[in-house]
Every structure is written in structure tokens, then in C-alpha cells.
Design a protein around this motif. Structure first.
Motif, PDB file in Angstrom:
ATOM      1  N   ILE A 104      22.555  40.086  41.759  1.00  0.00           N
ATOM      2  CA  ILE A 104      23.567  41.068  41.340  1.00  0.00           C
ATOM      3  C   ILE A 104      24.968  40.476  41.476  1.00  0.00           C
ATOM      4  N   GLY A 105      25.232  39.870  42.639  1.00  0.00           N
ATOM      5  CA  GLY A 105      26.550  39.296  42.874  1.00  0.00           C
ATOM      6  C   GLY A 105      26.893  38.186  41.896  1.00  0.00           C
ATOM      7  N   TYR A 106      25.953  37.289  41.665  1.00  0.00           N
ATOM      8  CA  TYR A 106      26.247  36.152  40.791  1.00  0.00           C
ATOM      9  C   TYR A 106      26.184  36.523  39.315  1.00  0.00           C
ATOM     10  N   PHE A 107      25.504  37.619  38.978  1.00  0.00           N
ATOM     11  CA  PHE A 107      25.571  38.142  37.611  1.00  0.00           C
ATOM     12  C   PHE A 107      26.994  38.607  37.320  1.00  0.00           C
ATOM     13  N   ILE A 108      27.567  39.350  38.243  1.00  0.00           N
ATOM     14  CA  ILE A 108      28.954  39.824  38.088  1.00  0.00           C
ATOM     15  C   ILE A 108      29.912  38.638  38.052  1.00  0.00           C
ATOM     16  N   PHE A 109      29.706  37.677  38.925  1.00  0.00           N
ATOM     17  CA  PHE A 109      30.541  36.479  38.988  1.00  0.00           C
ATOM     18  C   PHE A 109      30.502  35.716  37.668  1.00  0.00           C
ATOM     19  N   SER A 110      29.297  35.532  37.108  1.00  0.00           N
ATOM     20  CA  SER A 110      29.142  34.816  35.841  1.00  0.00           C
ATOM     21  C   SER A 110      29.833  35.553  34.698  1.00  0.00           C
ATOM     22  N   ALA A 111      29.692  36.877  34.680  1.00  0.00           N
ATOM     23  CA  ALA A 111      30.335  37.678  33.632  1.00  0.00           C
ATOM     24  C   ALA A 111      31.851  37.547  33.712  1.00  0.00           C
ATOM     25  N   ALA A 112      32.388  37.578  34.935  1.00  0.00           N
ATOM     26  CA  ALA A 112      33.839  37.443  35.114  1.00  0.00           C
ATOM     27  C   ALA A 112      34.331  36.089  34.630  1.00  0.00           C
ATOM     28  N   LEU A 113      33.591  35.032  34.958  1.00  0.00           N
ATOM     29  CA  LEU A 113      33.988  33.689  34.526  1.00  0.00           C
ATOM     30  C   LEU A 113      33.931  33.554  33.011  1.00  0.00           C
ATOM     31  N   LEU A 114      32.929  34.174  32.391  1.00  0.00           N
ATOM     32  CA  LEU A 114      32.812  34.103  30.933  1.00  0.00           C
ATOM     33  C   LEU A 114      34.006  34.764  30.252  1.00  0.00           C
ATOM     34  N   VAL A 115      34.425  35.897  30.764  1.00  0.00           N
ATOM     35  CA  VAL A 115      35.610  36.579  30.227  1.00  0.00           C
ATOM     36  C   VAL A 115      36.855  35.717  30.416  1.00  0.00           C
ATOM     37  N   ILE A 116      36.989  35.138  31.601  1.00  0.00           N
ATOM     38  CA  ILE A 116      38.147  34.293  31.899  1.00  0.00           C
ATOM     39  C   ILE A 116      38.214  33.096  30.961  1.00  0.00           C
ATOM     40  N   ILE A 117      37.069  32.474  30.688  1.00  0.00           N
ATOM     41  CA  ILE A 117      37.037  31.314  29.801  1.00  0.00           C
ATOM     42  C   ILE A 117      37.647  31.646  28.445  1.00  0.00           C
ATOM     43  N   TRP A 118      37.196  32.748  27.843  1.00  0.00           N
ATOM     44  CA  TRP A 118      37.645  33.082  26.492  1.00  0.00           C
ATOM     45  C   TRP A 118      39.076  33.589  26.459  1.00  0.00           C
ATOM     46  N   ILE A 119      39.461  34.399  27.439  1.00  0.00           N
ATOM     47  CA  ILE A 119      40.840  34.898  27.449  1.00  0.00           C
ATOM     48  C   ILE A 119      41.820  33.755  27.678  1.00  0.00           C
ATOM     49  N   ASP A 120      41.461  32.821  28.558  1.00  0.00           N
ATOM     50  CA  ASP A 120      42.359  31.700  28.835  1.00  0.00           C
ATOM     51  C   ASP A 120      42.464  30.781  27.611  1.00  0.00           C
ATOM     52  N   ILE A 121      41.377  30.626  26.871  1.00  0.00           N
ATOM     53  CA  ILE A 121      41.424  29.812  25.655  1.00  0.00           C
ATOM     54  C   ILE A 121      42.344  30.447  24.623  1.00  0.00           C
ATOM     55  N   TYR A 122      42.215  31.754  24.438  1.00  0.00           N
ATOM     56  CA  TYR A 122      42.993  32.447  23.410  1.00  0.00           C
ATOM     57  C   TYR A 122      44.453  32.666  23.823  1.00  0.00           C
ATOM     58  N   HIS A 123      44.671  33.065  25.066  1.00  0.00           N
ATOM     59  CA  HIS A 123      46.007  33.530  25.486  1.00  0.00           C
ATOM     60  C   HIS A 123      46.651  32.671  26.577  1.00  0.00           C
ATOM     61  N   GLN A 124      45.890  31.736  27.133  1.00  0.00           N
ATOM     62  CA  GLN A 124      46.367  30.884  28.224  1.00  0.00           C
ATOM     63  C   GLN A 124      46.871  31.715  29.400  1.00  0.00           C
ATOM     64  N   ILE A 125      46.110  32.739  29.716  1.00  0.00           N
ATOM     65  CA  ILE A 125      46.357  33.550  30.914  1.00  0.00           C
ATOM     66  C   ILE A 125      45.023  33.860  31.561  1.00  0.00           C
ATOM     67  N   ILE A 126      45.060  34.072  32.873  1.00  0.00           N
ATOM     68  CA  ILE A 126      43.895  34.538  33.609  1.00  0.00           C
ATOM     69  C   ILE A 126      44.282  35.876  34.213  1.00  0.00           C
ATOM     70  N   PRO A 127      43.759  36.974  33.694  1.00  0.00           N
ATOM     71  CA  PRO A 127      44.209  38.303  34.127  1.00  0.00           C
ATOM     72  C   PRO A 127      43.986  38.547  35.615  1.00  0.00           C
ATOM     73  N   ASP A 128      45.021  39.044  36.274  1.00  0.00           N
ATOM     74  CA  ASP A 128      44.893  39.420  37.684  1.00  0.00           C
ATOM     75  C   ASP A 128      43.871  40.535  37.868  1.00  0.00           C
ATOM     76  N   LEU A 129      43.642  41.326  36.809  1.00  0.00           N
ATOM     77  CA  LEU A 129      42.673  42.413  36.887  1.00  0.00           C
ATOM     78  C   LEU A 129      41.256  41.896  37.083  1.00  0.00           C
ATOM     79  N   ILE A 130      41.053  40.606  36.831  1.00  0.00           N
ATOM     80  CA  ILE A 130      39.737  40.009  37.076  1.00  0.00           C
ATOM     81  C   ILE A 130      39.743  39.174  38.352  1.00  0.00           C
ATOM     82  N   SER A 131      40.730  38.301  38.491  1.00  0.00           N
ATOM     83  CA  SER A 131      40.712  37.351  39.607  1.00  0.00           C
ATOM     84  C   SER A 131      40.966  38.003  40.965  1.00  0.00           C
ATOM     85  N   LEU A 132      41.932  38.900  41.049  1.00  0.00           N
ATOM     86  CA  LEU A 132      42.248  39.501  42.359  1.00  0.00           C
ATOM     87  C   LEU A 132      41.120  40.395  42.875  1.00  0.00           C
ATOM     88  N   PRO A 133      40.605  41.339  42.060  1.00  0.00           N
ATOM     89  CA  PRO A 133      39.428  42.080  42.536  1.00  0.00           C
ATOM     90  C   PRO A 133      38.231  41.158  42.776  1.00  0.00           C
TER      91      PRO A 133
END
Length: 262
Positions: A104-133
Motif C-alpha cells: 500500500i505504501g509503495y503503491f502510493i509512493f510510485s503513483a506520486a513519483l509518476l505524477v512528479i515525473i510528468w509534471i516536472d517534464i511539462y512545467h519544470q516544477i515539483i508541486p509542494d502538494l505532493i512532496s511535502l505531504p
């Protein structure tokens, strides 16, 4: 049907469904004030709401041949790629950790990283709404995880965030420009929270190596005088996922290298 095979097929299907939702997150989260729930899924070109059979992960894209059935505009390959990626990550997580709290924990972790990969590619930002929580969730996960102690998680948070902060600070003193964003620092802290401090040497080395190779390739191809900014978050994320699923192999390779060196 074998029970394990059934579980893996279920994990694949569930991951694909979650991947469909992650596409919405990737598209809408960088836009401040835009809900990731409303409005319903729709074509980004003609804004027509999708019917249920046009929103089946992976299969709908193939059936529609990559085009909207209403306006015939091309559908971005991002959609099936994210859905397939999350389906494979889900399957790999269940295969690696079984039906456990770690999955469960690593499923959530993997999903968060996948979102970060694509958002950072498109916008060159890593949302605090993902990393801080994610940092907090990673530490809470360590309190119940059978594969990670809270001490390793806490040291991972402090070390992960601290190492990149020091590197970024020294680079700023040297070049007087920001060479690394604060988002990368928080991301590495989140990685340390979920994987422990032991993962950080590999994650930093692998991401720096691949980032350098890609950066050099981009410099060779770019026009003279142009500047190319390459986001570092995807390299950190891919390295973290590599360590998550190939930790034992990485350790064996390291031990083999040490034995050969001495």
C-alpha cells in the motif's frame, strides 16, 4: 486460475484505473485553483465530455486509434503511457511485497513519483502538494512498515533534504545562479522518507549520471547560444523506483565491486 496470477491481473487493472486518474492530476494540478475532480473527463480540444466507454484505461485509446471520437483531434500518448506505467508499477509492487502494508505504501509512493515525473517534464516544477505531504506520509509509513524502520526514514528525510540543499547552496555561491530548485530538495527528502537513508547514495549517483548524459546530449543538439534547462526530478524519481524494485541486485553489484576492488 492460479491465485497469484489473479492477484497480479487485479493489480494491473487497478493500477491502470489509478493511472487514468493520475492523468487528470498531471493535467490539472499545476493550474492553481483547478479541481482534479470537477469537471468530468473531457476532450481537451473540443471540451466534449467522454462517454464511459471512451474512458477505459489503455483500451479506449487503442479502440479510438488515438483520436477523439467527436472532433478527431489526436489524443496525447501521455494518457496510455501513464496508465500502462501505473499498471506495471502496481503489478511490480504486489509481486515484490505481496499483499502487505508495504504494498500500500509503495503503491502510493510510485503513483506520486509518476505524477512528479510528468509534471516536472511539462512545467519544470515539483508541486509542494505532493512532496511535502509525501515526506510526512513516508515517515508515518515507516512506523507500520515491515521493511523500513522509522529511524532509517527520519535519517533519510534529514540527509536527503540536507545533501541537495548543500549542493544547491554551493552551486549558487560558485555560479551565482540557482542550479537546483527547492522542489528537488523536497523530493529527495520524500524519497529518503519512503526508502530510508540507505537508498540515497544510489539515487543521487544514478540520477546524476543519467542526468549528465541526457544534459550533454541536449547540449550537443541545441543551437549555438541557446540554453536548455533539464528538470532533475524525473531522474531522481526513476532512480528511486529502480532502487525500490532492484534493491537486492544493486546491493549485490556493490558488494561484487568492493570485493573486486580489494
Amino acid at each position: 486460475m492460479d491465485i497469484m496470477l489473479f492477484v497480479l491481473i487485479t493489480a494491473f487493472s487497478f493500477g491502470a484505473i489509478v493511472g487514468s486518474f493520475l492523468n487528470v492530476v498531471i493535467l490539472r494540478l499545476p493550474n492553481e485553483g483547478e479541481s482534479i475532480v470537477f469537471p468530468a473527463s473531457h476532450c481537451t480540444s473540443c471540451m466534449t465530455n467522454l462517454r464511459w466507454y471512451e474512458n477505459i484505461p489503455i483500451l479506449s485509446f487503442l479502440a479510438l486509434r488515438g483520436r477523439c471520437s467527436h472532433c478527431r483531434e489526436k489524443i496525447s500518448f501521455q494518457y496510455p503511457v501513464v496508465e500502462m506505467s501505473m499498471a506495471l508499477l502496481s503489478t511490480a509492487t504486489v509481486y515484490q511485497f505481496g499483499l502487505s502494508i508495504a504494498t500500500i505504501g509503495y503503491f502510493i509512493f510510485s503513483a506520486a513519483l509518476l505524477v512528479i515525473i510528468w509534471i516536472d517534464i511539462y512545467h519544470q516544477i515539483i508541486p509542494d502538494l505532493i512532496s511535502l505531504p509525501g515526506i510526512v506520509l513516508g515517515f508515518l509509513f515507516s512506523l507500520v512498515s515491515p521493511v523500513l524502520s522509522w529511524q532509517d526514514s527520519l535519517i533519510g528525510i534529514l540527509t536527503g533534504g540536507g545533501i541537495l540543499y548543500i549542493i544547491a547552496f554551493l552551486y549558487f555561491l560558485w555560479r551565482r545562479v540557482d542550479g537546483m530548485g527547492g522542489g528537488d530538495i523536497k523530493l529527495l527528502a520524500m524519497i529518503g522518507a519512503f526508502l530510508g537513508w540507505q537508498s540515497l547514495p544510489f539515487v543521487i549517483f544514478a540520477s546524476s549520471l543519467t542526468g549528465t548524459v541526457v544534459g550533454l546530449g541536449a547540449m550537443i543538439k541545441q543551437k549555438k547560444g541557446a540554453q536548455t534547462r533539464i528538470p532533475f526530478g524525473p531522474f531522481l524519481s526513476v532512480a528511486a523506483l529502480t532502487y525500490l524494485f532492484f534493491q537486492q541486485e544493486i546491493i549485490l553489484l556493490y558488494e561484487l565491486y568492493v570485493n573486486m576492488a580489494y
